[in-house]
Design an enzyme around this catalytic site. Structure first.
Site, PDB file in Angstrom:
ATOM      1  N   ARG A  46       4.580   8.617   4.685  1.00 24.36           N
ATOM      2  CA  ARG A  46       4.688   9.950   5.316  1.00 24.36           C
ATOM      3  C   ARG A  46       5.576  10.843   4.445  1.00 24.36           C
ATOM      4  O   ARG A  46       5.110  11.285   3.406  1.00 24.36           O
ATOM      5  CB  ARG A  46       5.252   9.833   6.738  1.00 24.36           C
ATOM      6  CG  ARG A  46       4.999  11.091   7.566  1.00 24.36           C
ATOM      7  CD  ARG A  46       5.511  10.924   8.971  1.00 24.36           C
ATOM      8  NE  ARG A  46       4.767   9.947   9.715  1.00 24.36           N
ATOM      9  CZ  ARG A  46       3.624  10.198  10.367  1.00 24.36           C
ATOM     10  NH1 ARG A  46       3.124  11.396  10.357  1.00 24.36           N
ATOM     11  NH2 ARG A  46       3.011   9.257  11.011  1.00 24.36           N
ATOM     12  N   ARG A  93       9.051 -13.224  25.464  1.00 19.79           N
ATOM     13  CA  ARG A  93       9.680 -14.540  25.603  1.00 19.79           C
ATOM     14  C   ARG A  93      11.168 -14.421  25.913  1.00 19.79           C
ATOM     15  O   ARG A  93      11.719 -15.229  26.664  1.00 19.79           O
ATOM     16  CB  ARG A  93       9.413 -15.387  24.351  1.00 19.79           C
ATOM     17  CG  ARG A  93       7.931 -15.730  24.228  1.00 19.79           C
ATOM     18  CD  ARG A  93       7.629 -16.508  22.992  1.00 19.79           C
ATOM     19  NE  ARG A  93       7.892 -17.921  23.152  1.00 19.79           N
ATOM     20  CZ  ARG A  93       6.980 -18.833  23.463  1.00 19.79           C
ATOM     21  NH1 ARG A  93       5.724 -18.475  23.656  1.00 19.79           N
ATOM     22  NH2 ARG A  93       7.308 -20.099  23.590  1.00 19.79           N
ATOM     23  N   GLU A 141       2.654   9.533  -0.873  1.00 21.84           N
ATOM     24  CA  GLU A 141       1.668  10.436  -0.262  1.00 21.84           C
ATOM     25  C   GLU A 141       2.332  11.762   0.128  1.00 21.84           C
ATOM     26  O   GLU A 141       3.553  11.870   0.209  1.00 21.84           O
ATOM     27  CB  GLU A 141       1.039   9.785   0.982  1.00 21.84           C
ATOM     28  CG  GLU A 141       1.993   9.621   2.146  1.00 21.84           C
ATOM     29  CD  GLU A 141       1.314   9.146   3.420  1.00 21.84           C
ATOM     30  OE1 GLU A 141       0.071   9.192   3.527  1.00 21.84           O
ATOM     31  OE2 GLU A 141       2.038   8.721   4.341  1.00 21.84           O
ATOM     32  N   GLY A 157       1.931   4.855  14.281  1.00 25.05           N
ATOM     33  CA  GLY A 157       1.157   4.017  13.348  1.00 25.05           C
ATOM     34  C   GLY A 157       1.454   2.544  13.579  1.00 25.05           C
ATOM     35  O   GLY A 157       2.622   2.159  13.696  1.00 25.05           O
ATOM     36  N   ARG A 168      -6.621   2.509 -19.227  1.00 25.63           N
ATOM     37  CA  ARG A 168      -6.515   3.753 -18.472  1.00 25.63           C
ATOM     38  C   ARG A 168      -5.107   3.955 -17.924  1.00 25.63           C
ATOM     39  O   ARG A 168      -4.274   3.046 -17.940  1.00 25.63           O
ATOM     40  CB  ARG A 168      -7.483   3.708 -17.280  1.00 25.63           C
ATOM     41  CG  ARG A 168      -8.922   3.889 -17.659  1.00 25.63           C
ATOM     42  CD  ARG A 168      -9.808   3.646 -16.459  1.00 25.63           C
ATOM     43  NE  ARG A 168     -11.198   3.974 -16.785  1.00 25.63           N
ATOM     44  CZ  ARG A 168     -12.237   3.497 -16.120  1.00 25.63           C
ATOM     45  NH1 ARG A 168     -12.074   2.651 -15.113  1.00 25.63           N
ATOM     46  NH2 ARG A 168     -13.462   3.845 -16.461  1.00 25.63           N
ATOM     47  N   HIS A 226      -2.019   0.905 -21.458  1.00 22.05           N
ATOM     48  CA  HIS A 226      -2.412   1.436 -20.140  1.00 22.05           C
ATOM     49  C   HIS A 226      -1.133   1.777 -19.375  1.00 22.05           C
ATOM     50  O   HIS A 226      -0.033   1.419 -19.808  1.00 22.05           O
ATOM     51  CB  HIS A 226      -3.264   0.426 -19.362  1.00 22.05           C
ATOM     52  CG  HIS A 226      -2.492  -0.752 -18.859  1.00 22.05           C
ATOM     53  ND1 HIS A 226      -2.115  -0.874 -17.550  1.00 22.05           N
ATOM     54  CD2 HIS A 226      -2.000  -1.844 -19.507  1.00 22.05           C
ATOM     55  CE1 HIS A 226      -1.436  -1.997 -17.394  1.00 22.05           C
ATOM     56  NE2 HIS A 226      -1.357  -2.603 -18.571  1.00 22.05           N
ATOM     57  N   THR A 267       7.521   0.524  11.770  1.00 29.55           N
ATOM     58  CA  THR A 267       6.653   1.407  10.976  1.00 29.55           C
ATOM     59  C   THR A 267       6.683   0.910   9.532  1.00 29.55           C
ATOM     60  O   THR A 267       7.737   0.466   9.059  1.00 29.55           O
ATOM     61  CB  THR A 267       7.103   2.880  11.020  1.00 29.55           C
ATOM     62  OG1 THR A 267       6.496   3.588   9.918  1.00 29.55           O
ATOM     63  CG2 THR A 267       8.608   3.056  10.891  1.00 29.55           C
ATOM     64  N   ASP A 304      11.215   4.714   7.371  1.00 29.25           N
ATOM     65  CA  ASP A 304      11.837   6.042   7.400  1.00 29.25           C
ATOM     66  C   ASP A 304      12.745   6.245   8.623  1.00 29.25           C
ATOM     67  O   ASP A 304      12.993   7.373   9.029  1.00 29.25           O
ATOM     68  CB  ASP A 304      10.754   7.137   7.361  1.00 29.25           C
ATOM     69  CG  ASP A 304       9.771   7.026   8.515  1.00 29.25           C
ATOM     70  OD1 ASP A 304       9.806   6.015   9.246  1.00 29.25           O
ATOM     71  OD2 ASP A 304       8.963   7.956   8.691  1.00 29.25           O
ATOM     72  N   ARG A 306      -1.128   8.123  19.239  1.00 31.85           N
ATOM     73  CA  ARG A 306      -0.200   9.243  18.997  1.00 31.85           C
ATOM     74  C   ARG A 306      -0.492  10.242  20.108  1.00 31.85           C
ATOM     75  O   ARG A 306      -1.638  10.627  20.313  1.00 31.85           O
ATOM     76  CB  ARG A 306      -0.445   9.872  17.630  1.00 31.85           C
ATOM     77  CG  ARG A 306      -0.249   8.893  16.465  1.00 31.85           C
ATOM     78  CD  ARG A 306      -0.222   9.644  15.148  1.00 31.85           C
ATOM     79  NE  ARG A 306      -0.339   8.759  14.002  1.00 31.85           N
ATOM     80  CZ  ARG A 306       0.672   8.082  13.467  1.00 31.85           C
ATOM     81  NH1 ARG A 306       1.872   8.171  13.987  1.00 31.85           N
ATOM     82  NH2 ARG A 306       0.476   7.321  12.404  1.00 31.85           N
ATOM     83  N   GLY A 309       8.317   4.421  15.368  1.00 34.78           N
ATOM     84  CA  GLY A 309       9.203   5.180  14.475  1.00 34.78           C
ATOM     85  C   GLY A 309       9.919   6.304  15.214  1.00 34.78           C
ATOM     86  O   GLY A 309      10.074   6.251  16.444  1.00 34.78           O
ATOM     87  N   ASP A 310      10.304   7.318  14.456  1.00 32.67           N
ATOM     88  CA  ASP A 310      11.066   8.426  15.044  1.00 32.67           C
ATOM     89  C   ASP A 310      10.329   9.114  16.192  1.00 32.67           C
ATOM     90  O   ASP A 310      10.940   9.546  17.167  1.00 32.67           O
ATOM     91  CB  ASP A 310      11.407   9.464  13.972  1.00 32.67           C
ATOM     92  CG  ASP A 310      12.607   9.030  13.150  1.00 32.67           C
ATOM     93  OD1 ASP A 310      13.246   8.030  13.528  1.00 32.67           O
ATOM     94  OD2 ASP A 310      12.914   9.697  12.143  1.00 32.67           O
ATOM     95  N   ARG A 341       5.908 -10.354  21.173  1.00 32.47           N
ATOM     96  CA  ARG A 341       6.099 -11.759  21.555  1.00 32.47           C
ATOM     97  C   ARG A 341       7.565 -12.039  21.873  1.00 32.47           C
ATOM     98  O   ARG A 341       7.894 -12.647  22.897  1.00 32.47           O
ATOM     99  CB  ARG A 341       5.631 -12.663  20.405  1.00 32.47           C
ATOM    100  CG  ARG A 341       5.930 -14.127  20.611  1.00 32.47           C
ATOM    101  CD  ARG A 341       5.617 -14.939  19.346  1.00 32.47           C
ATOM    102  NE  ARG A 341       5.875 -16.353  19.561  1.00 32.47           N
ATOM    103  CZ  ARG A 341       7.046 -16.916  19.352  1.00 32.47           C
ATOM    104  NH1 ARG A 341       8.067 -16.203  18.901  1.00 32.47           N
ATOM    105  NH2 ARG A 341       7.212 -18.206  19.591  1.00 32.47           N
ATOM    106  N   ASP A 382       6.667   2.734   7.065  1.00 28.11           N
ATOM    107  CA  ASP A 382       7.274   3.770   6.218  1.00 28.11           C
ATOM    108  C   ASP A 382       8.748   3.510   5.854  1.00 28.11           C
ATOM    109  O   ASP A 382       9.254   4.067   4.891  1.00 28.11           O
ATOM    110  CB  ASP A 382       7.177   5.134   6.901  1.00 28.11           C
ATOM    111  CG  ASP A 382       5.747   5.557   7.147  1.00 28.11           C
ATOM    112  OD1 ASP A 382       4.857   5.068   6.432  1.00 28.11           O
ATOM    113  OD2 ASP A 382       5.512   6.383   8.054  1.00 28.11           O
TER     114      ASP A 382
HETATM  115  O1  F6P Z   1       3.602   6.134   9.935  1.00 27.33           O
HETATM  116  C1  F6P Z   1       2.720   5.251   9.320  1.00 27.33           C
HETATM  117  C2  F6P Z   1       1.669   5.995   8.557  1.00 27.33           C
HETATM  118  O2  F6P Z   1       0.789   5.037   8.010  1.00 27.33           O
HETATM  119  C3  F6P Z   1       2.156   6.937   7.476  1.00 27.33           C
HETATM  120  O3  F6P Z   1       2.499   6.265   6.301  1.00 27.33           O
HETATM  121  C4  F6P Z   1       0.982   7.865   7.331  1.00 27.33           C
HETATM  122  O4  F6P Z   1       1.377   9.121   6.807  1.00 27.33           O
HETATM  123  C5  F6P Z   1       0.475   7.988   8.735  1.00 27.33           C
HETATM  124  O5  F6P Z   1       0.924   6.830   9.431  1.00 27.33           O
HETATM  125  C6  F6P Z   1      -1.011   8.104   8.884  1.00 27.33           C
HETATM  126  O6  F6P Z   1      -1.306   8.132  10.244  1.00 27.33           O
HETATM  127  P1  F6P Z   1      -2.775   8.090  10.852  1.00 27.33           P
HETATM  128  O7  F6P Z   1      -3.352   6.743  10.588  1.00 27.33           O
HETATM  129  O8  F6P Z   1      -2.590   8.366  12.309  1.00 27.33           O
HETATM  130  O9  F6P Z   1      -3.525   9.186  10.153  1.00 27.33           O
END
Ligand code: F6P
Length: 352
Positions: free
Chosen positions: A205, A59, A256, A45, A196, A249, A159, A163, A106, A136-137, A55, A161
């Site tokens: 993720r 450099r 997610e 991502g 609301r 509210h 990333t 994470d 990816r 990321g990982d 950059r 995230d």
């Molecule tokens: O790793 C970054 C991220 O935005 C996560 O937060 C999310 O779950 C995932 O990538 C979504 O990936 P894609 O845009 O490939 O569906």
């Protein structure tokens, strides 16, 4: 285990004293080496600040007398030999740009050794001595595979995230957090006007950091993450009490991949007295101008990664611990347990 900036400066000093007739000679590690060409790629991502890091890598390479290359489109581009030599001009006006100008992808197939060997062959065909991967990982796993096949690599955490266990902060997290706050502020305006309950799903993720930090920064009524999960009945009871006695509210921030927020909003409407609406912030969290913090972090990581390679150190990732740049073996980084932000989770409960 950690090697700090201090150590790097020390290695650099020794290396400099051995720089004879413009030929870089290093006696640390395996012996005589000459890193002449380094390539950089972004993978997974995209995250704001990746361009600032590219950059910095380019450099820093130039400053070390190394020729910089970029690989377009992550590991996919690496396997397709989408590699180009770049110069200082390439880095002009990119520090403030969101996304990644060298593209990303990816590529699950990169777990296949044939792909890894093709990638190394392409790098060797371009006479490139080492690769820096920003991601990321998933990116780190690809780098580890290349390293195990004997190719010099360094990983940089990028990333939104946050994470990656081997660093306190990843490139892009701060910007994404600020973007979320911006969005929640706007949702609050309409949520309070209509009295609301707004249920806002944020990315991460399987990591709750964006939700935890946003929950505190936005004084959310409830924050639900992997490390701070609440029983549905408890949530309903809390919201009902808020609705009946305390609040006009409410803002609920949810990580997610934890629940279907649209379905959840329906149940909140049925059980709490609030009319509830779900908002999924989605990929807008990944876009935008990187914050100053992300640009600085990215610049530090990029420079540190090149410095390691210039000193014949590879097979490692860089990170930041307690505001100090550190590095450690990729495999160790991948096996580390992520910090659970207990004090912040406590703060969420305390201030709720
Ligand atoms: O790793 C970054 C991220 O935005 C996560 O937060 C999310 O779950 C995932 O990538 C979504 O990936 P894609 O845009 O490939 O569906």
């Amino acid at each position: 285990m950690w090697k700090k900036e201090k150590n790097l400066r020390y290695f650099k000093k020794i290396s400099k004293s051995l720089n004879i007739c413009g030929i870089f000679i290093n006696v640390i590690g395996k012996g005589k080496i000459m890193v002449k060409k380094i390539a950089v790629l972004t993978s997974g991502g995209d995250a704001p600040g990746m361009n600032a890091c590219v950059r910095a890598v380019i450099r820093a390479c130039i400053a070390h007398g190394i020729e910089p290359y970029v690989v377009y489109d992550g590991y996919k581009g690496l396997c397709e030999n989408n590699i180009k030599k770049v110069d200082k001009k390439f880095t002009q006006d990119i520090i403030n740009r969101g996304g990644t100008i060298i593209l990303t992808s990816r590529l699950p197939e990169f777990a296949n050794v044939e792909y890894q060997k093709r990638a190394i062959q392409n790098l060797k065909d371009n006479d490139i001595d080492a690769l820096i991967g920003i991601g990321g990982d998933g990116t780190y796993k690809g780098l580890l595979a290349l390293s195990k096949l004997g190719y010099p690599v360094i990983g940089i955490p990028g990333t939104i995230d946050n994470d990656v266990a081997s660093t306190d902060k990843t490139i892009g997290f701060d910007t994404a957090l600020n973007t979320i706050c911006d969005c929640v502020d706007k949702i609050k305006d309409t949520s309070s006007s209509h009295q609301r309950c707004s249920i806002i799903e944020v990315m991460g993720r399987h990591c709750g950091d964006l939700a935890i930090f946003a929950g505190i920064a936005e004084a959310a009524e409830l924050t639900i993450t992997y490390d701070h999960q609440l029983n549905e009945q408890v949530i309903f009871d809390k919201l009902k009490t808020m609705h009946d006695k305390e609040k006009s509210h409410a803002i609920v921030i949810v990580s997610e991949n934890l629940m279907d927020v649209n379905e959840f909003a329906k149940r909140v409407s049925e059980h709490t007295g609030f009319e509830a609406k779900a908002e999924i912030l989605g990929r807008l969290q990944r876009g935008g101008t990187p914050s100053a913090e992300d640009r600085i972090l990215a610049s530090r990581f990029g420079a540190a990664a090149v410095e390691l390679l210039a000193n014949d150190i590879s097979g490692r990732v860089v990170g930041m611990k307690k505001n100090t740049i550190v590095d450690l073996p990729i495999e160790q980084a991948l096996n580390m347990e992520r910090d659970i932000h207990k004090p912040l989770i406590h703060l969420i409960d305390l201030l709720a």
